[in-house]
Enzyme design. Structure first.
Site, PDB file in Angstrom:
ATOM      1  N   HIS A   1       4.945 -68.296  26.501  1.00 27.07           N
ATOM      2  CA  HIS A   1       4.535 -67.122  25.728  1.00 27.07           C
ATOM      3  C   HIS A   1       5.697 -66.307  25.185  1.00 27.07           C
ATOM      4  O   HIS A   1       5.460 -65.210  24.661  1.00 27.07           O
ATOM      5  CB  HIS A   1       3.671 -66.191  26.579  1.00 27.07           C
ATOM      6  CG  HIS A   1       2.319 -66.722  26.893  1.00 27.07           C
ATOM      7  ND1 HIS A   1       1.231 -66.521  26.088  1.00 27.07           N
ATOM      8  CD2 HIS A   1       1.880 -67.470  27.922  1.00 27.07           C
ATOM      9  CE1 HIS A   1       0.169 -67.111  26.622  1.00 27.07           C
ATOM     10  NE2 HIS A   1       0.539 -67.697  27.739  1.00 27.07           N
TER      11      HIS A   1
ATOM     12  N   LYS B   1       0.713 -51.272  20.641  1.00 29.86           N
ATOM     13  CA  LYS B   1       1.157 -52.436  21.394  1.00 29.86           C
ATOM     14  C   LYS B   1       2.127 -51.940  22.458  1.00 29.86           C
ATOM     15  O   LYS B   1       2.494 -50.762  22.447  1.00 29.86           O
ATOM     16  CB  LYS B   1       1.847 -53.449  20.479  1.00 29.86           C
ATOM     17  CG  LYS B   1       2.945 -52.825  19.585  1.00 29.86           C
ATOM     18  CD  LYS B   1       3.538 -53.824  18.618  1.00 29.86           C
ATOM     19  CE  LYS B   1       2.682 -54.110  17.397  1.00 29.86           C
ATOM     20  NZ  LYS B   1       2.070 -55.430  17.419  1.00 29.86           N
ATOM     21  N   ARG B   2       2.565 -52.800  23.358  1.00 27.47           N
ATOM     22  CA  ARG B   2       3.551 -52.358  24.327  1.00 27.47           C
ATOM     23  C   ARG B   2       4.808 -51.850  23.634  1.00 27.47           C
ATOM     24  O   ARG B   2       5.174 -52.317  22.555  1.00 27.47           O
ATOM     25  CB  ARG B   2       3.906 -53.515  25.268  1.00 27.47           C
ATOM     26  CG  ARG B   2       2.833 -53.788  26.278  1.00 27.47           C
ATOM     27  CD  ARG B   2       2.535 -52.540  27.111  1.00 27.47           C
ATOM     28  NE  ARG B   2       3.635 -52.246  27.994  1.00 27.47           N
ATOM     29  CZ  ARG B   2       3.685 -52.551  29.280  1.00 27.47           C
ATOM     30  NH1 ARG B   2       2.652 -53.137  29.857  1.00 27.47           N
ATOM     31  NH2 ARG B   2       4.736 -52.248  30.005  1.00 27.47           N
TER      32      ARG B   2
ATOM     33  N   LYS C   1       9.816 -55.047  19.365  1.00 31.05           N
ATOM     34  CA  LYS C   1       8.654 -54.731  18.537  1.00 31.05           C
ATOM     35  C   LYS C   1       8.975 -53.631  17.518  1.00 31.05           C
ATOM     36  O   LYS C   1       8.220 -53.362  16.607  1.00 31.05           O
ATOM     37  CB  LYS C   1       7.476 -54.332  19.421  1.00 31.05           C
ATOM     38  CG  LYS C   1       6.973 -55.476  20.318  1.00 31.05           C
ATOM     39  CD  LYS C   1       5.815 -55.042  21.196  1.00 31.05           C
ATOM     40  CE  LYS C   1       5.426 -56.058  22.255  1.00 31.05           C
ATOM     41  NZ  LYS C   1       4.580 -57.144  21.734  1.00 31.05           N
TER      42      LYS C   1
ATOM     43  N   THR D   1      -1.390 -60.633  18.978  1.00 33.07           N
ATOM     44  CA  THR D   1      -2.836 -60.806  18.849  1.00 33.07           C
ATOM     45  C   THR D   1      -3.469 -59.519  18.303  1.00 33.07           C
ATOM     46  O   THR D   1      -4.537 -59.568  17.701  1.00 33.07           O
ATOM     47  CB  THR D   1      -3.484 -61.163  20.208  1.00 33.07           C
ATOM     48  OG1 THR D   1      -2.897 -60.340  21.225  1.00 33.07           O
ATOM     49  CG2 THR D   1      -3.247 -62.611  20.559  1.00 33.07           C
TER      50      THR D   1
ATOM     51  N   LYS E   1      -6.614 -58.694  15.582  1.00 31.86           N
ATOM     52  CA  LYS E   1      -7.705 -57.736  15.806  1.00 31.86           C
ATOM     53  C   LYS E   1      -7.786 -56.748  14.648  1.00 31.86           C
ATOM     54  O   LYS E   1      -8.860 -56.366  14.194  1.00 31.86           O
ATOM     55  CB  LYS E   1      -7.501 -57.000  17.133  1.00 31.86           C
ATOM     56  CG  LYS E   1      -7.607 -57.935  18.333  1.00 31.86           C
ATOM     57  CD  LYS E   1      -7.000 -57.369  19.618  1.00 31.86           C
ATOM     58  CE  LYS E   1      -6.754 -58.488  20.625  1.00 31.86           C
ATOM     59  NZ  LYS E   1      -5.885 -58.083  21.738  1.00 31.86           N
TER      60      LYS E   1
HETATM   61  C1  NBG Z   1       3.270 -62.410  24.943  1.00 28.88           C
HETATM   62  C2  NBG Z   1       3.940 -62.412  23.580  1.00 28.88           C
HETATM   63  C3  NBG Z   1       2.940 -62.151  22.463  1.00 28.88           C
HETATM   64  C4  NBG Z   1       1.769 -63.103  22.582  1.00 28.88           C
HETATM   65  C5  NBG Z   1       1.177 -63.011  23.978  1.00 28.88           C
HETATM   66  C6  NBG Z   1       0.041 -63.987  24.183  1.00 28.88           C
HETATM   67  C7  NBG Z   1       4.412 -62.357  27.117  1.00 28.88           C
HETATM   68  C8  NBG Z   1       5.374 -63.017  28.014  1.00 28.88           C
HETATM   69  N1  NBG Z   1       4.242 -62.886  25.924  1.00 28.88           N
HETATM   70  O1  NBG Z   1       3.549 -62.322  21.212  1.00 28.88           O
HETATM   71  O2  NBG Z   1       4.961 -61.457  23.555  1.00 28.88           O
HETATM   72  O3  NBG Z   1       0.786 -62.813  21.629  1.00 28.88           O
HETATM   73  O4  NBG Z   1       2.161 -63.312  24.948  1.00 28.88           O
HETATM   74  O5  NBG Z   1       0.435 -65.279  23.913  1.00 28.88           O
HETATM   75  O6  NBG Z   1       3.813 -61.394  27.509  1.00 28.88           O
END
Ligand code: NBG
Length: 826
Positions: free
Chosen positions: A363, A556-557, A562, A664, A668
């Site tokens: 991920h 987002k976080r 980001k 994601t 949305k």
């Molecule tokens: C996160 C990514 C995102 C991705 C999500 C789901 C982790 C390690 N990775 O870009 O930063 O959409 O995983 O795949 O949290």
């Protein structure tokens, strides 16, 4: 009409709500609090779910389909009440019943705490996948941890983030079932002894260990069924309890000490979710959490299989483990242990089963998120597992030697240095996951390419067939039907309700995109959703925002990659333009932020403070006169995210290209008609491909450019700062007292852009380099918004073109390429 009867029993529901209120609280409906009505209603719904759950179990027993175990440290489920009703196709009916009882369903839904057993995208993806699996009639278990405290609740005090414990279980969870009959023992520490048993087999035994009892709690995952038939899958989350089998009379024999230790271990393990997104703190307790839920889950899966199968060597024919990132990777070694130590398979037999069972999803390429454990710690905590990892590593190194020893272009030592599982005193979990799995996937096309070409290049060269892409997706049931009922109904009125199970049906909206009527309707819905968000913000933040302004949203976080800092710097830049020329003609724009920062992430937390400080100044400046507003929404979570997505006009997806594996939130927002303002990163690339370049605002460097600069180490942010006077002025506002009387307060952010005093590199994420191009893209957004027909068309096209991004599509790809599951028939 038989169909109706099958689907949801309104009368039964009503009776059981009243009955529950009486028996649980000794109250009448009129006397009950909203929380009590919520609990009573949730239990009434659970009653109806349980029948479907049992029906699913019965069908599974008879049909014996293959099962996927989705192993994940995180499941960011969000509230279950409304979602369960949506998937039962009973939302409107229940709203009606509650209305007849004089109760507003929204008020009842608001009583439920957001189950937040996850940080961000990774955990929410797991939740969307479970929704799709059940909705597509596949049998799945989510395996995770029942953290006592989930993701912290965020409060903003004086502009700063303050973390408050998320005590989500205080009032219990009406949807869960405690299944103590399936409890498992999990062992930590001690040492391993070897002996030969009566059959001449070499056996291994862990001794002198501490153990805890893993007790599962099951949560129903209701599929979006039809004709009253719903597959109900299970999210099984584990709690730890002490093992209390010591005898009182043996207290002085040393048992007392162990009893106390075991009790403490049990208390600690499930206490709290680590609140880090894309970052690993490397704490010992975290490894304990990992082995705890994996050992319990693997033992359960094997025992369940053996209840009605005799040949353990064929385990993989009926079971597949999907490892959600490297966090559950000990599953590879744990399955080996169970197969060899408990069921006497040879190494080769066990390895065959293990590799055919396990699959790994990567991920992130962020290096700080790569899990590596010091060998000493790993070995001390998991002595038997470590032995197995050592042997996997030894054999893999031999494989490397065999593969490359005749290749004159390869340097074996170099290959081992780069690929070994144990190296440099560390256990490299990603390498273990790759070696022990038969599938390795990235989460968007670009991300998978980067894995293959760069991050995991050596593995890809050695085992190309394992690698594949599975672009992420989201569930339209939560993020359109539940989040945006007005738009959901509108879509149905245009193209029928087929989109609820096949999101590509929404492409039928394309022909409406050009018509004035559809544009008017679509924008009227958007406006209502903007008003709904404005009300929420007024109630929760005390800030008034104008629903006629452009809602520009970045939720987002909080993470440097980001680039929330790029967004707020642009606001500062715009503020300067207005101050210089108060008569400047620009459309009203509201910049909406929502983000939690990891508790120990200093720069991220300071960015939150900056956003709030900029908000204070800009929102109260007479020259600005409300033309731009900045809002930081406190405690961003699934429930308020739904309100934000529905209301967004502009979707900020502005990560440094190559860093966001997929994203994601971008999907949305798109589903709800927000236009992407973003870089060519993660799934943005695929979004642009679906909706067309002219219907997105793309800016900034490409991932190839970013990667080239990093490789050549030739980026100097000072250059951009010096040559662009407006940019310099913007950046210097961080330290000239404009946003804080303490001029030094934001110095670390200023430093992070220009020097290495606070961060390891100057402007690691190329904010200054991308700034101009971002500001131009913002200008284009504002211009486009003034042409309301054009904007409406573009907005409709977002919804029309997002069919690819349903998690139903993603799950079907996993099934076809990796899992090979059978559908269960009810
Ligand atoms: C996160 C990514 C995102 C991705 C999500 C789901 C982790 C390690 N990775 O870009 O930063 O959409 O995983 O795949 O949290």
């Amino acid at each position: 009409m038989a169909k109706k009867e099958l689907s949801f029993d309104k009368e039964l529901f009503k009776r059981s709500v009243l009955y529950n209120i009486k028996t649980l609280y000794r109250r009448t409906l009129e006397e009950a609090t909203p929380l009590q009505i919520y609990q009573a209603s949730a239990l009434a719904i659970k009653d109806q779910i349980i029948d479907k759950w049992m029906e699913t179990q019965k069908a599974v027993k008879e049909q014996d389909p293959k099962i996927v175990y989705y192993m994940s440290m995180e499941f960011l489920m969000g509230r279950a009440f409304g979602n369960n009703l949506i998937n039962l196709r009973a939302y409107k009916e229940v709203a009606e019943v509650l209305d007849e009882l004089g109760v507003d369903i929204n008020l009842i839904e608001d009583q439920e705490p957001d189950p937040a057993l996850g940080n961000g995208g990774l955990g929410r993806l797991a939740a969307c996948f479970l929704d799709s699996l059940a909705s597509l009639d596949y049998v799945a278990y989510g395996c995770g941890i029942r953290y006592k405290y989930g993701m912290f609740r965020q409060e903003i005090k004086d502009g700063y983030q303050v973390e408050k414990p998320d005590d989500w279980l205080v009032n219990g969870n009406p949807f869960e079932l405690r299944r103590s009959e399936y409890a498992k023992e999990v062992k930590f520490g001690g040492y391993v002894t070897m002996y030969t048993d009566e059959n001449g087999r070499t056996c291994f035994k862990q001794e002198g260990y501490n153990a805890v009892r893993a007790v599962p709690y099951d949560l129903p995952i209701v599929g979006y069924g039809k004709d009253g038939k719903n597959v109900v899958d299970t999210l099984r989350i584990w709690d730890a309890e002490p093992i209390t089998n010591f005898k009182l009379d043996s207290f002085d024999k040393g048992d007392y000490q162990q009893a106390v230790e075991q009790e403490n271990l049990a208390k600690q393990i499930c206490e709290v979710l680590y609140p880090n997104d894309n970052h690993i703190a490397g704490k010992e307790l975290r490894l304990k959490q990992q082995y705890f839920f994996i050992s319990a889950s693997v033992q359960t899966a094997v025992q369940k299989y053996l209840r009605n199968h005799s040949d353990i060597k064929k385990f993989y024919e009926k079971n597949v483990f999907q490892l959600n990132d490297t966090h559950p990777t000990v599953a590879v070694a744990e399955l080996m242990r169970v197969l060899m130590d408990d069921y006497y398979l040879t190494w080769d037999e066990a390895w065959d089963v293990t590799c055919k069972t396990c699959c790994y999803t990567n991920h992130t390429i962020m290096s700080e998120a790569l899990e590596k454990w010091p060998i000493g710690l790993f070995q001390r905590l998991l002595p038997r597992i470590y032995q197995i990892v050592e042997e996997i590593n030894r054999r893999f190194n031999i494989e490397i030697v065999n593969r490359y020893s005749n290749d004159p272009n390869s340097n074996i030592d170099e290959k081992i240095r780069k690929m070994a599982i144990l190296y440099d005193n560390q256990v490299r979990m990603a390498h273990l996951a790759i070696v022990g799995s038969h599938s390795v996937n990235g989460v968007a096309e670009l991300h998978t390419q980067i894995l293959e070409k760069r991050e995991l290049k050596d593995f890809y060269e050695m085992m190309p067939d394992k690698f594949n892409n599975k672009t992420n997706g989201i569930t339209q049931r939560r993020f359109l039907m539940h989040a945006n009922p007005l738009l959901a109904d509108w879509c149905t009125s245009k193209v029928g309700d087929g989109w609820t199970t096949d999101l590509t049906v929404l492409k039928g909206l394309k022909k409406s995109a050009d018509t004035a009527k559809a544009q008017k309707e679509f924008m009227a819905i958007k406006k209502k959703n903007k008003q709904r968000l404005a009300d929420y913000i007024y109630e929760h933040n005390g800030i008034k925002i104008d629903p006629n302004s452009i809602y520009d949203c970045q939720v987002k976080r909080l993470h440097e990659y980001k680039r929330q800092l790029l967004n707020i710097l642009h606001v500062i830049y715009l503020y300067d333009r207005i101050k210089e020329n108060p008569k400047i003609d620009i459309p009203k724009q509201t910049f909406i932020f929502g983000a939690k920062a990891a508790a120990g992430y200093r720069i991220a937390k300071l960015t939150i403070k900056l956003i709030n400080s900029v908000a204070d100044v800009v929102n109260n400046d007479k020259d600005v006169n409300g033309r731009i507003k900045v809002v930081f929404i406190e405690d961003y979570k699934v429930s308020n995210a739904e309100l934000i997505f529905a209301a967004a006009d502009v979707s900020e997806q502005i990560s440094t290209a190559s860093r966001e594996a997929s994203g994601t939130g971008n999907m949305k927002m798109m589903l709800n008609g927000a236009v992407t303002l973003g870089t060519m990163d993660g799934a943005n690339v695929e979004i642009v491909k679906e909706v067309g370049k002219s219907n997105a605002f793309i800016f900034g460097m490409t991932s190839d450019e970013v990667i080239a600069h990093e490789k050549n180490n030739d980026y100097d942010p000072m250059e951009y700062y010096e040559k662009d006077a407006e940019l310099k002025k913007t950046v210097d506002h961080l330290i000239d007292g404009t946003f804080s009387s303490d001029k030094e307060l934001f110095r670390p952010l200023w430093n992070s852009l220009l020097n290495t005093k606070d961060t390891s590199k100057a402007d690691t994420y190329f904010i200054l380099k991308d700034f101009r191009s971002y500001a131009q893209a913002q200008e284009k957004v504002r211009k486009a918004y003034t042409d309301s027909a054009k904007w409406a068309k573009m907005a409709i096209l977002q919804t029309a073109c997002c069919g690819k991004f349903s998690s139903d599509r993603t799950i079907e790809e996993y099934v076809k390429d990796i899992w090979h599951l059978d559908k269960v028939k009810l």
